[in-house]
Enzyme design. Structure first.
Site, mmCIF file in Angstrom:
data_model
loop_
_atom_site.group_PDB
_atom_site.id
_atom_site.type_symbol
_atom_site.label_atom_id
_atom_site.label_comp_id
_atom_site.label_asym_id
_atom_site.label_seq_id
_atom_site.Cartn_x
_atom_site.Cartn_y
_atom_site.Cartn_z
ATOM 1 N N CYS A 417 42.565 37.355 37.020
ATOM 2 C CA CYS A 417 41.257 37.776 36.523
ATOM 3 C C CYS A 417 41.360 38.804 35.405
ATOM 4 O O CYS A 417 40.521 38.819 34.491
ATOM 5 C CB CYS A 417 40.405 38.318 37.664
ATOM 6 N N HIS A 461 38.020 42.148 41.574
ATOM 7 C CA HIS A 461 37.831 41.072 40.599
ATOM 8 C C HIS A 461 37.258 41.661 39.313
ATOM 9 O O HIS A 461 36.663 42.746 39.319
ATOM 10 C CB HIS A 461 36.875 40.024 41.178
ATOM 11 N N ASP A 477 31.968 34.029 34.736
ATOM 12 C CA ASP A 477 33.248 34.287 35.405
ATOM 13 C C ASP A 477 34.277 33.277 34.906
ATOM 14 O O ASP A 477 34.381 32.168 35.437
ATOM 15 C CB ASP A 477 33.094 34.178 36.919
#
Length: 652
Positions: A417, A461, A477
């Site tokens: 991420c 995240h 995302d």
């Protein structure tokens, strides 16, 4: 003063026997253990090995003073090497543990033993500065009991009498604890608590794991490898799907080519207007201690709790650092529009890029802008399609060079991420779309015990928010766009491999049960703050108690508890002889059935009278009275203990 000096000199000449020395060392070990468990592993293991080595080396005679001084200096240098020179709670606690580890090197006399035990009892209290969980509490109680047992043993040694059995000492210690327990409970429940502390607890020299104000390549690997809980959430009513659980933390706007950081002065601006969607989520959020002020919450929080405020990036920030576990009541709703009228200064920061980094990414963004025209959504979709087709999710990545985003997008195309959110934001800015990195947690794990959700630190995240005309900030995302067949080496896979099928043995269920118990501890003990104390008697129909009313209740109940303590202690003083106390208790048992002994009647005459009226019970009483008289006036070695047990067990 002369009497105290004489007592101290006398203790200095009383040598410890083998048993008393062992008890003193055991009490110190019990006290040191909770502190060692909360220090960095290198220091905890080092001090834990040093203490028994010191005890063995000094078993026959104390170590020389110069050697103890050298060891103390070495311990101090070790603490500074691991924790640095910045003062903090853990620095002070580590120095205390270091001195305790060396203290057994001078254990020889009664005074040394009392000094060691008294000094060691500071360690459990110091451990509470680092962690206030149930394990530390249990270990602290064990250390306290071991200290009382040891002090009792040392008192017998000073008096020159044979030490009682462990059962007898446990009984005596248990009575002492029982006498003081009511006063301790009254103080916990009723002593007025301050809404805000008079002084702050010093910060730690080493930060706790958790979200930070920056994100650099590889900086999150330690956090994402930590499976301990960061938060626990219990929903009231509607529960979001797991893919909707984005727990918003710090918003990172500034980028220097390698590290994303929070813009402090922009974050101080008032939060922008938000129009919430129709969905509402109401939940209780219990956050573990982080020593930071960021309070993660579901996107986007609608009601600001007391003692917190919203930053310009719409992140919750508490008034004080979260140094202990705390519970918050929150409401959130997905936004319909979010900051539609973007401030020029915010837009400028959300488009800024360092001029001498990532030239290939910047060129690609300009190319996509020319091809898409004014269609921002087409650029976003094109980037997501590229990620879905060509990129791999893996934790097995190396540190990038100067042009980190170029290397990720055009060379490796592998990462997690950190890499996806950073590269996507740079690409969007290169195409003229305002973008920023949002950090926090995503998802969660439902604990069947208690029906609540656990958000672990490994759920940390980073995602992206892009600004679109008419909608404002929109969450994207890019990590979630990776195709399932291109996901390798995830945290879950590593945990499963390390577990080796432990879930089949019930370890997972045990962990859920342990976490449920930890949550109960946080709620009942750590979460008992000033607000809950003032509402303590609300189930009885009483309203919110003011501090003056709480103080009056505390004084009343404390006086009652103290009176009970004084009566019990005075009763013991009136009858110092345990044999007499047991004999009088036996007489009171017979008095309850009408066969009491008048004060003028001798013990043997009373027993003979009872035996004549009730032969079955009276014969046993007559035998006990003969033994009682013989022991009182012609004691037999070792017979008193057996008689005490028989007197306590006998029932009419």
């Amino acid at each position: 003063m002369s009497a105290l000096t004489a007592t101290s000199d006398a203790q200095a000449h009383v040598l410890l026997d083998r048993g008393s020395r062992g008890w003193a060392l055991a009490a110190a070990a019990f006290a040191l253990l909770p502190l060692l468990l909360n220090l960095p592993s290198s220091l905890g293991l080092g001090f834990g090995l040093t203490a028994p080595v010191m005890a063995l080396l000094a078993w026959r005679k104390p170590l020389p003073a110069w050697l103890r001084a050298v060891l103390a200096l070495a311990m101090i240098l070790a603490v500074l090497a691991v924790l640095g020179t910045r003062p903090g709670r853990d620095t002070g606690c580590a120095l205390l543990a270091a001195m305790l580890a060396i203290k057994p090197s001078e254990l020889r006399t009664l005074r040394d033993a009392r000094s060691l035990v008294g000094f060691a009892l500071f360690a459990p209290f110091a451990a509470f500065l680092l962690d206030q969980g149930p394990l530390v509490m249990l270990l602290a109680v064990a250390a306290f009991l071991a200290g009382l047992l040891t002090l009792q043993r040392l008192a017998d040694l000073e008096a020159g009498i044979a030490p009682p059995t462990l059962k007898q000492r446990l009984t005596t210690t248990g009575r002492l604890v029982a006498i003081g327990l009511p006063l301790a409970l009254v103080a916990f429940w009723l002593f007025p608590r301050l809404g805000t502390p008079l002084w702050g607890v010093p910060e730690r020299a080493l930060a706790r794991p958790g979200l930070s104000d920056s994100m650099s390549p590889g900086g999150w690997l330690d956090l994402m490898a930590d499976d301990t809980p960061a938060m626990r959430a219990q929903f009231h009513g509607a529960t979001p799907r797991v893919d909707q659980m984005y727990w918003r933390g710090p918003v990172l706007l500034d980028y220097d080519g390698r590290t994303w950081t929070r813009s402090r002065w922009l974050e101080a601006l008032p939060p922008p207007p938000v129009q919430s969607g129709p969905v509402r989520w109401s939940y209780d959020l219990e956050v573990e201690a982080t020593d930071r002020r960021d309070l993660p919450a579901l996107d986007l929080v609608t009601d600001i709790p007391q003692d917190a405020h919203l930053s310009h990036g719409f992140s919750l920030v508490t008034a004080r650092p979260l140094s202990v576990a705390a519970r918050w009541q929150l409401q959130s709703a997905p936004p319909a529009t979010f900051d539609v009228q973007l401030r020029p200064t915010v837009r400028q920061h959300a488009l800024a890029l360092p001029p001498d980094h990532d030239p290939r990414t910047r060129a690609l963004g300009r190319q996509w802008r020319q091809e898409a025209g004014d269609n921002d959504q087409a650029i976003i979709d094109r980037a997501l399609d590229w990620i879905r087709a060509d990129f791999i999710y893996t934790l097995d990545t190396g540190l990038p060079g100067r042009n980190a985003v170029d290397e990720f997008l055009f060379d490796t195309r592998r990462g997690f991420c950190e890499h996806f959110s950073s590269a996507f934001t740079v690409l969007m800015r290169s195409a003229g779309i305002p973008a920023r990195v949002v950090t926090g947690y995503t998802g969660g794990y439902r604990n069947p015990f208690g029906d609540y959700w656990i958000v672990r630190r490994m759920d940390a995240h980073a995602w992206v928010e892009v600004w679109l005309d008419g909608r404002g900030w929109v969450r994207v995302d890019p990590t979630a766009a990776v195709a399932p067949e291109r996901i390798y080496d995830t945290l879950e896979q590593r945990a499963a491999n390390a577990g080796g099928g432990m879930e089949m043995l019930g370890v997972s269920s045990f962990g859920d049960l342990a976490d449920w118990m930890r949550r109960g501890w946080n709620d009942l003990v750590l979460g008992f703050d000033a607000t809950r104390q003032q509402a303590l008697l609300s189930p009885l129909g009483l309203g919110k108690l003011q501090p003056s009313q709480l103080l009056a209740l505390f004084i009343a109940f404390a006086a009652f508890a103290l009176a009970g303590m004084v009566w019990l202690l005075a009763r013991g003083e009136r009858e110092r002889d345990p044999l007499l106390r047991a004999w009088h208790r036996l007489g009171r048992r017979y008095a309850r059935i009408g066969l009491g002994r008048p004060a003028h009647e001798p013990a043997l005459a009373w027993a003979t009278r009872v035996a004549a009226a009730h032969p079955r019970s009276g014969q046993a009483l007559l035998a006990l009275s003969h033994r009682f008289a013989a022991t009182r006036y012609a004691p037999v070695q070792g017979g008193m203990r057996k008689l005490l047990d028989d007197l306590q067990r006998h029932r009419p």
